[in-house]
Design a protein around this motif. Sequence first.
Motif, short mmCIF file in Angstrom:
data_model
loop_
_atom_site.label_atom_id
_atom_site.label_comp_id
_atom_site.label_asym_id
_atom_site.label_seq_id
_atom_site.Cartn_x
_atom_site.Cartn_y
_atom_site.Cartn_z
N ASP A 187 5.20 4.36 -21.78
CA ASP A 187 4.01 5.16 -22.08
C ASP A 187 2.75 4.32 -22.16
OD1 ASP A 187 5.50 7.53 -22.32
OD2 ASP A 187 6.10 7.00 -24.36
N GLY A 188 2.87 3.03 -21.82
CA GLY A 188 1.73 2.13 -21.96
C GLY A 188 0.77 2.24 -20.79
N SER A 189 -0.49 1.94 -21.06
CA SER A 189 -1.52 1.92 -20.03
C SER A 189 -1.85 0.46 -19.70
CB SER A 189 -2.77 2.65 -20.52
OG SER A 189 -3.77 2.66 -19.53
N TYR A 190 -1.82 0.14 -18.43
CA TYR A 190 -2.00 -1.24 -18.00
C TYR A 190 -3.15 -1.32 -16.98
CZ TYR A 190 2.62 -2.14 -20.02
OH TYR A 190 3.68 -2.24 -20.87
N SER A 191 -3.81 -2.47 -16.96
CA SER A 191 -4.81 -2.78 -15.96
C SER A 191 -4.57 -4.21 -15.50
CB SER A 191 -6.23 -2.63 -16.52
OG SER A 191 -7.20 -2.99 -15.55
N LEU B 246 -0.49 9.89 -6.84
CA LEU B 246 0.07 10.76 -7.88
C LEU B 246 -1.03 11.64 -8.48
CD1 LEU B 246 2.41 8.24 -9.76
CD2 LEU B 246 3.03 9.90 -7.99
N PRO B 247 -0.71 12.78 -9.07
CA PRO B 247 -1.72 13.62 -9.72
C PRO B 247 -2.46 12.84 -10.80
CG PRO B 247 0.35 14.82 -9.49
CD PRO B 247 0.63 13.40 -9.09
N GLY B 248 -3.78 12.93 -10.77
CA GLY B 248 -4.60 12.22 -11.74
C GLY B 248 -4.97 10.81 -11.35
N TYR B 249 -4.47 10.34 -10.20
CA TYR B 249 -4.77 8.99 -9.71
C TYR B 249 -5.51 9.07 -8.38
CZ TYR B 249 -1.51 7.20 -13.24
OH TYR B 249 -0.88 6.89 -14.42
N ASP B 250 -6.07 7.93 -7.97
CA ASP B 250 -6.76 7.88 -6.69
C ASP B 250 -5.80 8.08 -5.53
OD1 ASP B 250 -9.13 7.37 -7.99
OD2 ASP B 250 -9.02 5.19 -7.71
N SER C 203 -6.84 1.39 -14.52
CA SER C 203 -5.69 1.45 -15.42
C SER C 203 -4.68 2.48 -14.91
CB SER C 203 -6.13 1.81 -16.84
OG SER C 203 -6.75 3.09 -16.86
N PHE C 204 -3.41 2.25 -15.24
CA PHE C 204 -2.35 3.17 -14.82
C PHE C 204 -1.25 3.16 -15.88
CE2 PHE C 204 -1.36 -0.99 -13.14
CZ PHE C 204 0.00 -1.15 -13.37
N ASN C 205 -0.47 4.21 -15.88
CA ASN C 205 0.66 4.36 -16.80
C ASN C 205 1.94 3.92 -16.09
OD1 ASN C 205 3.02 6.26 -17.81
ND2 ASN C 205 1.62 5.95 -19.52
N GLN D 204 0.80 -1.22 0.00
CA GLN D 204 0.00 0.00 0.00
C GLN D 204 0.84 1.27 0.00
OE1 GLN D 204 -0.47 2.27 2.62
NE2 GLN D 204 -2.51 3.16 2.36
N PRO D 205 1.92 1.37 0.79
CA PRO D 205 2.71 2.61 0.77
C PRO D 205 3.42 2.86 -0.56
CG PRO D 205 3.15 1.34 2.77
CD PRO D 205 2.39 0.44 1.85
N LEU D 206 3.58 1.82 -1.40
CA LEU D 206 4.32 1.98 -2.65
C LEU D 206 3.49 2.67 -3.73
CD1 LEU D 206 6.13 -1.47 -2.94
CD2 LEU D 206 7.06 0.68 -2.07
N GLY D 207 2.18 2.45 -3.74
CA GLY D 207 1.35 3.01 -4.80
C GLY D 207 1.61 2.33 -6.13
N THR D 208 1.40 1.01 -6.18
CA THR D 208 1.74 0.23 -7.38
C THR D 208 0.84 0.54 -8.56
OG1 THR D 208 0.37 -1.59 -6.57
CG2 THR D 208 2.71 -1.68 -6.04
N GLU D 209 -0.30 1.17 -8.34
CA GLU D 209 -1.17 1.58 -9.45
C GLU D 209 -1.28 3.10 -9.54
OE1 GLU D 209 -4.90 -0.49 -9.18
OE2 GLU D 209 -3.98 -2.44 -9.61
N GLY D 210 -0.24 3.76 -9.04
CA GLY D 210 -0.17 5.22 -9.15
C GLY D 210 -0.89 5.96 -8.05
#
Length: 281
Positions: free
Chosen positions: A238-242, A159-163, A210-212, A150-156
């Motif tokens: 630059d890829g978007s992954y889910s 960060l700005p624009g993310y949850d 999804s995240f970059n 959880q502290p790592l933020g593996t799905e962003g």
Amino acid sequence: MAITMRNVHFSLPLFVSLIVFLGAPRLQAQTEIGVMGGVSLYSGDLSPQEIGLYFQDVRPAFGAFARFGVGRAFALRAGVSAGTVTADASENGLALSGLSFRSRITEFSLVGELNLFTIGQRIAPYVFGGGAVFRFSPEAEFDGDFVQLQPLGTEGQGLPGYDAPYSLTQWAIPLGLGVKILLSDQVTLGLEFGGRKLFTDYLDDVSANSFNYGDVLEGNGELAARLSLPFVEDPDLDGSYSRGGDYDDWYYIGGVSLSFRLSGGSRGSWNSGRGIGCPTF
């Protein structure tokens, strides 16, 4: 012990005291305390099916509870349970090979038990449901050690624009069934299995969002990026992954309990449930 969830401050002594206070006028007839031992398991994004039993993911669980009789066939039960949930996408044959997690769970619950009918006056199948608050913290193995995800933020997350980072304290709805067997006037044996409907998709740190990859690498660091896509050999910056699938996260707890009557006089059989349409066999 205290847990803070947003603006709600939760403490176990206050929780138990509130239950007893609210139910005191009706709870003097039957009071029991008990212990439970059993198993816990997970279902979610890293499961091959939404509903299934994956023996490789079964882990021990235990708990303690107090049960208060209310009326002929209904009881309130306050309890605390602890267990571990885990899953490995490689072992489950998913394309997300390399994603795995484990999480220790501590749960505080208040549920209602409804006896459906009685068999031979000493056996009572029942259903239960209620509310719970639980604490979890998903971890993944990296270089021979476990890392909190959880502290790592593996799905962003963060960060700005993310949850925002998800909370490690969440609400749940326990639902399940069981059977109670009177061993004597004072001792009850129980068998129970139930699932928890969750309001988070991050029990396993994996969601359908999804995240970059480049955003995670630049904003949250190399470790977060590596653990976000261990199944991709050369991620596109630059890829978007889910990573997540169609399945909601659940955890399950089942086991055997033994409870001891503290008050309410002797009891030679379960109430038949007359007045609520419960048959006796």
